[in-house]
Design an enzyme around this catalytic site. Structure first.
Site, PDB file in Angstrom:
ATOM      1  N   HIS A   1       0.725  -1.114   0.057  1.00  0.00           N
ATOM      2  CA  HIS A   1      -0.192  -0.107  -0.233  1.00  0.00           C
ATOM      3  C   HIS A   1       1.161   1.146  -0.308  1.00  0.00           C
ATOM      4  O   HIS A   1       1.405   1.717   1.062  1.00  0.00           O
ATOM      5  CB  HIS A   1      -0.915  -0.367   1.397  1.00  0.00           C
ATOM      6  CG  HIS A   1      -2.309   0.860   1.548  1.00  0.00           C
ATOM      7  ND1 HIS A   1      -3.865   0.163   1.258  1.00  0.00           N
ATOM      8  CD2 HIS A   1      -1.820   2.410   1.296  1.00  0.00           C
ATOM      9  CE1 HIS A   1      -3.881   1.898   1.301  1.00  0.00           C
ATOM     10  NE2 HIS A   1      -3.547   2.679   1.167  1.00  0.00           N
TER      11      HIS A   1
ATOM     12  N   GLU B   1     -10.785   3.590   7.299  1.00  0.00           N
ATOM     13  CA  GLU B   1      -9.994   4.810   7.480  1.00  0.00           C
ATOM     14  C   GLU B   1     -10.416   5.998   8.234  1.00  0.00           C
ATOM     15  O   GLU B   1     -10.410   5.732   9.565  1.00  0.00           O
ATOM     16  CB  GLU B   1      -8.735   5.053   6.151  1.00  0.00           C
ATOM     17  CG  GLU B   1      -8.184   6.158   6.432  1.00  0.00           C
ATOM     18  CD  GLU B   1      -7.424   6.444   5.119  1.00  0.00           C
ATOM     19  OE1 GLU B   1      -6.356   7.196   5.369  1.00  0.00           O
ATOM     20  OE2 GLU B   1      -8.085   6.818   4.165  1.00  0.00           O
TER      21      GLU B   1
ATOM     22  N   ASP C   1       1.615   4.058   3.056  1.00  0.00           N
ATOM     23  CA  ASP C   1       0.322   4.733   2.255  1.00  0.00           C
ATOM     24  C   ASP C   1       1.395   5.791   1.625  1.00  0.00           C
ATOM     25  O   ASP C   1       1.341   6.138   0.625  1.00  0.00           O
ATOM     26  CB  ASP C   1      -0.234   5.443   3.629  1.00  0.00           C
ATOM     27  CG  ASP C   1      -1.397   5.533   3.251  1.00  0.00           C
ATOM     28  OD1 ASP C   1      -1.763   5.126   2.082  1.00  0.00           O
ATOM     29  OD2 ASP C   1      -2.419   5.761   4.199  1.00  0.00           O
ATOM     30  N   ASP C   2       2.022   7.291   1.849  1.00  0.00           N
ATOM     31  CA  ASP C   2       2.335   8.022   1.444  1.00  0.00           C
ATOM     32  C   ASP C   2       3.424   9.036   2.316  1.00  0.00           C
ATOM     33  O   ASP C   2       3.150   9.451   3.390  1.00  0.00           O
ATOM     34  CB  ASP C   2       1.296   9.410   1.688  1.00  0.00           C
ATOM     35  CG  ASP C   2      -0.026   9.012   0.911  1.00  0.00           C
ATOM     36  OD1 ASP C   2       0.297   8.960  -0.689  1.00  0.00           O
ATOM     37  OD2 ASP C   2      -1.171   8.419   1.277  1.00  0.00           O
TER      38      ASP C   2
ATOM     39  N   HIS D   1       0.726   5.219  -2.120  1.00  0.00           N
ATOM     40  CA  HIS D   1       0.567   6.153  -3.040  1.00  0.00           C
ATOM     41  C   HIS D   1       1.988   5.874  -4.165  1.00  0.00           C
ATOM     42  O   HIS D   1       2.326   6.866  -3.804  1.00  0.00           O
ATOM     43  CB  HIS D   1      -0.524   6.723  -3.046  1.00  0.00           C
ATOM     44  CG  HIS D   1      -1.632   6.226  -2.334  1.00  0.00           C
ATOM     45  ND1 HIS D   1      -2.897   5.986  -3.131  1.00  0.00           N
ATOM     46  CD2 HIS D   1      -2.347   5.760  -1.146  1.00  0.00           C
ATOM     47  CE1 HIS D   1      -4.073   5.906  -2.302  1.00  0.00           C
ATOM     48  NE2 HIS D   1      -3.363   5.478  -0.857  1.00  0.00           N
TER      49      HIS D   1
END
Length: 322
Positions: A11, A192, A270-271, A13
């Site tokens: 996961h 989330e 994630d980011d 981005h």
């Protein structure tokens, strides 16, 4: 310390993997002022809406195939240096189109970067195409249709990301049917920003292989048991959850509760630069803040590889590296 552990990520981005130093180099290349979203080498944001603004502003500085190749190669090489043997990148053709690229050129650039990272470090990677929820149903369906049309062995999954509070899961069901019929693995962001109901809706309507985040399922013990029984994998991102105030601190984060309940969980970033983390730091957080031992961390990595959207020969090769 977890530096020596083999790691895997499901996961991430890809635009969210652009560290500020790289973005500022891109800004110099295109003569763009970054002061509205970067200060003192860090991204500026205060809530999910302003986070998305900073994310989109950074994304706009990747404008060519070569830019996206650089982004993918840089990110994947960085996690390989932390011990990762596999990484899935969540990509949205809408970002490439917004930057002036065709969908094909955007994907071609990313694949070139993935190939370069593999040649340099050995890391295996795959693409999970994503519809952006807050851009509307038609754009989410268009992303799935593109995934069904654009055949490439490294495009193996479909996801829906973006503002979770926009619309109902049922509004987007057709996109997942298109992607599934095309043979793509299915994941969806749920649980989330929205509560346990969004995870339940995802399970009932989308029937995904994996759920991005899913952590608000902890609010419903019956749902936790359902996740464990179904074997649905959660792509958990602790650093992101704390940064976005989904939970107040790591002590209250439910990763351990899920693990002890038999839910299949994985660690992801994630980011990462937006949340001051990396994949390696997520493993450190799990060890130092949540008390997971090496055996448990290895189990999470194994779960990630078992759940990866790859062909079985690649999966076996990755498993051999554990």
């Amino acid at each position: 310390m977890t530096k020596h552990l083999v790691k895997a990520e499901l996961h991430l981005h890809i635009e969210g993997g652009a560290f500020p130093a790289l973005v500022e180099k891109q800004a110099q290349k295109y003569n763009v002022d970054t002061s509205s979203f970067i200060k003192d080498g860090s991204y500026i944001w205060s809530d999910f809406t302003t986070f998305l603004h900073a994310y989109d502003q950074a994304s706009m500085l990747f404008k060519t195939e070569e830019d996206y190749a650089l982004l993918a190669e840089t990110y994947l090489s960085s996690i390989a240096a932390e011990g990762a043997i596999y990484g899935e990148i969540i990509v949205s053709t809408d970002h490439g189109i917004a930057a002036g690229l065709s969908a094909d050129a955007y994907i071609d650039g990313l694949i070139a970067g993935m190939e370069a990272a593999k040649a340099k470090t050995g890391i295996e990677s795959r693409i999970m195409l994503s519809g952006v929820r807050h851009l509307g149903v038609d754009r989410v369906i268009a992303a799935a249709e593109y995934g069904a049309k654009r055949r490439h062995p490294w495009i193996t999954g479909y996801n829906m990301a973006g503002e979770e509070r926009n619309g109902r899961v049922a509004d987007f069901a057709r996109a997942f049917d298109i992607a599934r019929d095309a043979g793509l693995g299915i994941s969806i962001h749920a649980g989330e920003l929205c509560g346990a109901f969004s995870v339940r809706d995802a399970l009932d309507i989308v029937k995904p292989d994996r759920i991005g985040h899913g952590v608000r399922a902890i609010e419903d013990p019956e749902l936790v048991a359902r996740l464990a029984d179904s074997g649905t994998v959660l792509e958990v991102c602790p650093g992101s959850n704390i940064a976005l105030k989904v939970f107040p601190d790591f002590k209250s984060h439910p990763l351990r509760a899920f693990y002890e309940a038999g839910v299949k969980v994985t660690l992801n970033s994630d980011d990462p630069p937006f949340f001051h983390t990396t994949l390696g730091k997520e493993y450190e957080i799990a060890a130092n803040e949540m008390g997971f031992d090496e055996a448990a961390l290895n189990t999470m990595t194994r779960t990630a590889i078992e759940a990866a959207f790859v062909d079985e020969d690649t999966r076996a090769a990755l498993m051999a590296k554990l």
